[in-house]
Design an enzyme around this catalytic site. Structure first.
Site, PDB file in Angstrom:
ATOM      1  N   CYS A  53     -92.759  37.979  48.252  1.00 56.67           N
ATOM      2  CA  CYS A  53     -92.391  39.028  47.758  1.00 56.67           C
ATOM      3  C   CYS A  53     -93.363  39.551  46.879  1.00 56.67           C
ATOM      4  CB  CYS A  53     -91.496  39.154  48.312  1.00 56.67           C
ATOM      5  SG  CYS A  53     -91.849  40.896  49.273  1.00 56.67           S
ATOM      6  N   HIS A  92     -91.934  36.876  54.051  1.00 54.66           N
ATOM      7  CA  HIS A  92     -91.362  35.984  53.475  1.00 54.66           C
ATOM      8  C   HIS A  92     -90.926  34.916  54.437  1.00 54.66           C
ATOM      9  CE1 HIS A  92     -88.761  39.136  50.640  1.00 54.66           C
ATOM     10  NE2 HIS A  92     -89.568  39.784  51.418  1.00 54.66           N
ATOM     11  N   GLU A 132     -89.244  32.440  54.411  1.00 55.67           N
ATOM     12  CA  GLU A 132     -87.982  31.735  53.842  1.00 55.67           C
ATOM     13  C   GLU A 132     -86.795  32.695  54.214  1.00 55.67           C
ATOM     14  OE1 GLU A 132     -88.518  35.095  50.389  1.00 55.67           O
ATOM     15  OE2 GLU A 132     -88.921  34.228  52.037  1.00 55.67           O
TER      16      GLU A 132
END
Length: 261
Positions: free
Chosen positions: A131, A232, A234
């Site tokens: 990001c 993202h 994660e």
């Protein structure tokens, strides 16, 4: 680097784990506790998955350390992840402040993370940007950003409660790219939350993933082991296989760099 602990009574020597520097913007956001708590879950997930894959993963806050200290403490890192966070100061890419949706800036974090990318390029240190980190890679190599995107029904979310900003959408990978090889596919369903994007692509970078509307979702350097993804992997709601795939890509690149040294 630090060595893994050896069980009492064991004569075996356990090899040191390679160090992965997970570089975030800051460890303190008293002005935005809700946002900070959410960012913590993202960065904790990077560390958890990295440790599970055999890394000595260490979280480092670029804005708190300052550029010189950040470069010092990451000097021995085998690989680097630059995580998400606040907007880059537009001064870093030739833009102007006062754009729609502008948030707080952390000039120390900007300077430190940009310096990390440039050193990684010189040293061929494997580096993954997520990001904001993806945008840092672009800016560090002379690229620019689109300052604001806000599509309430699409992949870009510019405002609202942080928990509501993540959007699931498809990306298409360039055939033959490293990220496509890591995923073993030419498409993926990913999870994003961003209101800025890569515009002009930095020197040496290639766009290797796009959204259906043409937005830049991943870049790779042509010669250095540097990769940026806008989404993202994660996030706790993302596909659980994606972050390990990207971290495994870093590990493979680090092993290749070590063999070549």
């Amino acid at each position: 680097m630090t060595s893994s602990l050896v069980r009492p009574g064991s004569a075996a020597v356990v090899a040191a784990r390679p160090m992965l520097a997970v570089v975030e913007v800051t460890a303190h956001r008293p002005h935005a506790p809700r946002y900070h708590a959410y960012v913590q879950t993202l960065n904790e997930r990077i560390v958890e998955d990295a440790i599970a894959l055999g890394w000595d993963a260490r979280r480092l806050a670029a804005g708190d350390l300052g550029a010189a200290e950040l470069l010092r403490v990451t000097d021995g890192a085998s690989a680097i992840v630059i995580a998400g966070g606040e907007d880059l100061d537009p001064v870093t890419w030739g833009g102007r402040r006062g754009y729609e949706g502008e948030g707080r800036h952390d000039e120390e974090a900007d300077a430190g993370q940009i310096a990390l990318v440039r050193r990684a390029l010189v040293r061929s240190t494997p580096l993954l940007g997520i990001c904001r980190g993806h945008q840092v890679i672009d800016v560090a190599l002379g690229g620019t950003l689109v300052p604001h995107l806000d599509d309430a029904d699409g992949a870009h979310r510019g405002s609202g409660a942080v928990e509501s900003l993540m959007v699931d959408h498809d990306v298409e990978f360039a055939p033959g790219s490293r990220v496509a090889a890591a995923f073993g596919s030419t498409t993926a369903r990913v999870r994003s939350a961003h209101h800025q994007a890569v515009d002009r692509v930095g020197e040496g970078l290639e766009v290797v993933a796009r959204t259906a509307d043409g937005g830049v979702e991943a870049v790779e350097h042509q010669t250095a082991p540097i990769t940026g993804v806008q989404w993202h992997p994660e996030d706790r709601g993302a596909d659980r296989t994606q972050l390990p795939l990207l971290l495994s890509l870093l590990a493979a690149q680090a092993a290749e760099v070590s063999r070549a040294a």
